[in-house]
Motif scaffolding. Structure first.
Motif, PDB file in Angstrom:
ATOM      1  N   ILE A 201       0.832  -1.208   0.000  1.00  0.00           N
ATOM      2  CA  ILE A 201       0.000   0.000   0.000  1.00  0.00           C
ATOM      3  C   ILE A 201       0.865   1.256   0.000  1.00  0.00           C
ATOM      4  O   ILE A 201       0.549   2.242  -0.677  1.00  0.00           O
ATOM      5  N   LYS A 202       1.963   1.239   0.740  1.00  0.00           N
ATOM      6  CA  LYS A 202       2.821   2.433   0.778  1.00  0.00           C
ATOM      7  C   LYS A 202       3.375   2.757  -0.601  1.00  0.00           C
ATOM      8  O   LYS A 202       3.622   3.932  -0.919  1.00  0.00           O
ATOM      9  N   ASP A 203       3.571   1.731  -1.448  1.00  0.00           N
ATOM     10  CA  ASP A 203       4.092   1.972  -2.795  1.00  0.00           C
ATOM     11  C   ASP A 203       3.000   2.344  -3.788  1.00  0.00           C
ATOM     12  O   ASP A 203       3.290   2.895  -4.858  1.00  0.00           O
ATOM     13  N   LEU A 204       1.743   2.057  -3.463  1.00  0.00           N
ATOM     14  CA  LEU A 204       0.626   2.439  -4.321  1.00  0.00           C
ATOM     15  C   LEU A 204       0.204   3.888  -4.111  1.00  0.00           C
ATOM     16  O   LEU A 204      -0.410   4.489  -4.988  1.00  0.00           O
ATOM     17  N   MET A 205       0.550   4.442  -2.952  1.00  0.00           N
ATOM     18  CA  MET A 205       0.092   5.791  -2.628  1.00  0.00           C
ATOM     19  C   MET A 205       0.541   6.801  -3.680  1.00  0.00           C
ATOM     20  O   MET A 205       1.712   6.864  -4.047  1.00  0.00           O
ATOM     21  N   GLY A 206      -0.429   7.574  -4.174  1.00  0.00           N
ATOM     22  CA  GLY A 206      -0.120   8.625  -5.130  1.00  0.00           C
ATOM     23  C   GLY A 206      -0.005   8.162  -6.567  1.00  0.00           C
ATOM     24  O   GLY A 206       0.222   8.986  -7.466  1.00  0.00           O
ATOM     25  N   THR A 207      -0.177   6.845  -6.817  1.00  0.00           N
ATOM     26  CA  THR A 207      -0.115   6.325  -8.182  1.00  0.00           C
ATOM     27  C   THR A 207      -1.517   6.300  -8.793  1.00  0.00           C
ATOM     28  O   THR A 207      -2.519   6.463  -8.084  1.00  0.00           O
ATOM     29  N   PRO A 208      -1.643   6.048 -10.083  1.00  0.00           N
ATOM     30  CA  PRO A 208      -2.971   5.938 -10.703  1.00  0.00           C
ATOM     31  C   PRO A 208      -3.795   4.762 -10.191  1.00  0.00           C
ATOM     32  O   PRO A 208      -4.990   4.683 -10.486  1.00  0.00           O
ATOM     33  N   TYR A 209      -3.157   3.867  -9.421  1.00  0.00           N
ATOM     34  CA  TYR A 209      -3.850   2.668  -8.945  1.00  0.00           C
ATOM     35  C   TYR A 209      -4.385   2.832  -7.522  1.00  0.00           C
ATOM     36  O   TYR A 209      -4.872   1.886  -6.917  1.00  0.00           O
ATOM     37  N   ASP A 210      -4.308   4.041  -7.016  1.00  0.00           N
ATOM     38  CA  ASP A 210      -4.717   4.335  -5.644  1.00  0.00           C
ATOM     39  C   ASP A 210      -6.021   5.118  -5.645  1.00  0.00           C
ATOM     40  O   ASP A 210      -6.056   6.271  -6.055  1.00  0.00           O
ATOM     41  N   GLY A 211      -7.099   4.478  -5.166  1.00  0.00           N
ATOM     42  CA  GLY A 211      -8.387   5.166  -5.090  1.00  0.00           C
ATOM     43  C   GLY A 211      -8.841   5.411  -3.667  1.00  0.00           C
ATOM     44  O   GLY A 211     -10.045   5.539  -3.407  1.00  0.00           O
ATOM     45  N   THR A 212      -7.893   5.498  -2.738  1.00  0.00           N
ATOM     46  CA  THR A 212      -8.227   5.542  -1.314  1.00  0.00           C
ATOM     47  C   THR A 212      -9.102   6.737  -0.946  1.00  0.00           C
ATOM     48  O   THR A 212     -10.134   6.577  -0.278  1.00  0.00           O
ATOM     49  N   LYS A 213      -8.713   7.924  -1.350  1.00  0.00           N
ATOM     50  CA  LYS A 213      -9.427   9.123  -0.894  1.00  0.00           C
ATOM     51  C   LYS A 213     -10.870   9.119  -1.379  1.00  0.00           C
ATOM     52  O   LYS A 213     -11.789   9.478  -0.632  1.00  0.00           O
ATOM     53  N   GLU A 214     -11.079   8.712  -2.629  1.00  0.00           N
ATOM     54  CA  GLU A 214     -12.433   8.643  -3.150  1.00  0.00           C
ATOM     55  C   GLU A 214     -13.246   7.572  -2.438  1.00  0.00           C
ATOM     56  O   GLU A 214     -14.435   7.769  -2.142  1.00  0.00           O
ATOM     57  N   PHE A 215     -12.613   6.450  -2.139  1.00  0.00           N
ATOM     58  CA  PHE A 215     -13.285   5.347  -1.450  1.00  0.00           C
ATOM     59  C   PHE A 215     -13.773   5.773  -0.077  1.00  0.00           C
ATOM     60  O   PHE A 215     -14.933   5.557   0.287  1.00  0.00           O
ATOM     61  N   ILE A 216     -12.895   6.403   0.708  1.00  0.00           N
ATOM     62  CA  ILE A 216     -13.294   6.741   2.076  1.00  0.00           C
ATOM     63  C   ILE A 216     -14.333   7.862   2.094  1.00  0.00           C
ATOM     64  O   ILE A 216     -15.132   7.943   3.040  1.00  0.00           O
ATOM     65  N   GLU A 217     -14.346   8.692   1.058  1.00  0.00           N
ATOM     66  CA  GLU A 217     -15.392   9.707   0.992  1.00  0.00           C
ATOM     67  C   GLU A 217     -16.731   9.101   0.589  1.00  0.00           C
ATOM     68  O   GLU A 217     -17.775   9.499   1.091  1.00  0.00           O
ATOM     69  N   ARG A 218     -16.697   8.122  -0.329  1.00  0.00           N
ATOM     70  CA  ARG A 218     -17.943   7.464  -0.733  1.00  0.00           C
ATOM     71  C   ARG A 218     -18.620   6.781   0.447  1.00  0.00           C
ATOM     72  O   ARG A 218     -19.848   6.731   0.536  1.00  0.00           O
ATOM     73  N   TYR A 219     -17.799   6.244   1.351  1.00  0.00           N
ATOM     74  CA  TYR A 219     -18.340   5.426   2.430  1.00  0.00           C
ATOM     75  C   TYR A 219     -18.153   6.064   3.805  1.00  0.00           C
ATOM     76  O   TYR A 219     -18.153   5.367   4.826  1.00  0.00           O
ATOM     77  N   LYS A 220     -18.039   7.377   3.837  1.00  0.00           N
ATOM     78  CA  LYS A 220     -17.803   8.063   5.106  1.00  0.00           C
ATOM     79  C   LYS A 220     -18.951   7.872   6.083  1.00  0.00           C
ATOM     80  O   LYS A 220     -18.742   7.859   7.301  1.00  0.00           O
TER      81      LYS A 220
END
Length: 323
Positions: A201-220
């Motif tokens: 996960i640390k290596d995915l951060m900031g890449t095109p394969y990282d959807g974390t911020k959108e995910f946590i907002e969708r399911y906040k």
């Protein structure tokens, strides 16, 4: 959240090796496949699975074998053969559109986080983190639970009594150590689950394969529950990674964090893992040394599902809701 079709008897499990091959542990793998067949499933194994190498094949062939299973209408689920270190090389070659157009359960652990995490965070398709295909050879509650879950039987998973100290050269699995789920306090939380191998996960951060911020907002509104599987990060590296995730906003809306037992512990400064968690996660409920990750036995987790987790008297219970 989209939940793929669960397996029925006589359905086909596709096994590929997008990272390492299973050649070094071929005996365990063959016993695992035999177990899955005994449970009533058919197996579609790709060419590179039995290779004894940290790269089962070149990146193009590994990606093609995975893509072929995704597109194959006669393959009902895909399980990664093993973990490894170099799945990241095939990321640009994966047919992500085919995954969206033909969603099916994809399962793996460790390096396959590179595939599972983007599928769930970016595309809202649930994935399973727990066992690779070479880990079904042991007759244990955790493998029983996994086989139940891939068939849609939402079993309740309880913390186990004993676990195994990691020994990749061991000829058998021996559970010798007491399982103790460690937390500052007992707690219960319900929320949307996401996580994986933190080394990935640390290596995915900031890449095109990282959807974390959108995910946590969708399911906040559900609240987020993270799980973290640390393969080999030192206490200091893990501490810095957790702070990086916090500063990047990844722990926004987080209710709790489940942390597995560290596979290979180390420290450059004398920092302990307990100090790492206390400093980085001081305002979040967390439990560590849980039954997830690289040490056996391990629970099967459903990325994207609602998880109920209770930690009480140094034990844990988890269950899932497919909402």
């Amino acid at each position: 959240m989209y939940y793929p079709k669960f397996l029925k008897k006589n359905d086909t499990i596709g096994i590929c090796a997008p990272s390492a091959g299973v050649g070094r542990g071929l005996d365990f793998y063959e016993k695992s496949v035999a177990r899955l067949i005994e449970e009533g499933f058919k197996i579609n194994e790709t060419f590179s699975v039995r290779v004894n190498n940290l790269r089962s094949n070149n990146a193009e062939n590994r990606a093609q074998e995975f893509n072929n299973l995704i597109k194959d209408n006669n393959t009902d689920m895909v399980i990664c053969a093993a973990g490894g270190d170099f799945l990241c090389e095939i990321m640009p070659l994966i047919d992500w559109e085919a995954i969206k157009d033909n969603p099916k359960w994809i399962q793996g652990a460790s390096d396959p986080t590179n595939i599972l995490y983007p599928i769930t965070t970016k595309f809202d398709i649930a994935t399973m983190y727990g066992l690779n295909a070479n880990e079904y050879h042991v007759i244990h509650q955790n493998t029983d639970d996994s086989i139940n879950l891939i068939q849609g039987n939402m079993v309740i998973q309880h913390s186990y009594n004993k676990y195994q100290i990691v020994d990749y050269d061991a000829k058998e699995i021996l559970y010798t150590e007491d399982v103790i789920w460690k937390s500052k306090r007992d707690f219960y939380h319900r929320g949307r689950l996401i996580g994986g191998c933190i080394d990935v996960i640390k290596d995915l951060m900031g890449t095109p394969y990282d959807g974390t911020k959108e995910f946590i907002e969708r399911y906040k509104d559900d609240g987020i529950i993270w799980y973290i599987d640390n393969y080999a990060l030192s206490a200091e590296s893990l501490y810095r990674t957790l702070l990086q995730m916090k500063y990047a906003g990844y722990f926004k809306h987080t209710k709790a964090i489940i942390i597995g037992r560290v596979c290979f512990e180390s420290s450059e400064t004398g920092m302990t893992y307990q100090e790492c968690y206390e400093k980085a996660l001081e305002n979040i409920d967390y439990v560590y040394d849980a039954d997830i990750g690289h040490t056996n036995p391990k629970m099967t987790l459903i990325n994207g599902a609602i998880i109920n987790i209770e930690v009480k008297d140094k034990k844990g219970v988890i269950s899932f809701e497919l909402k």
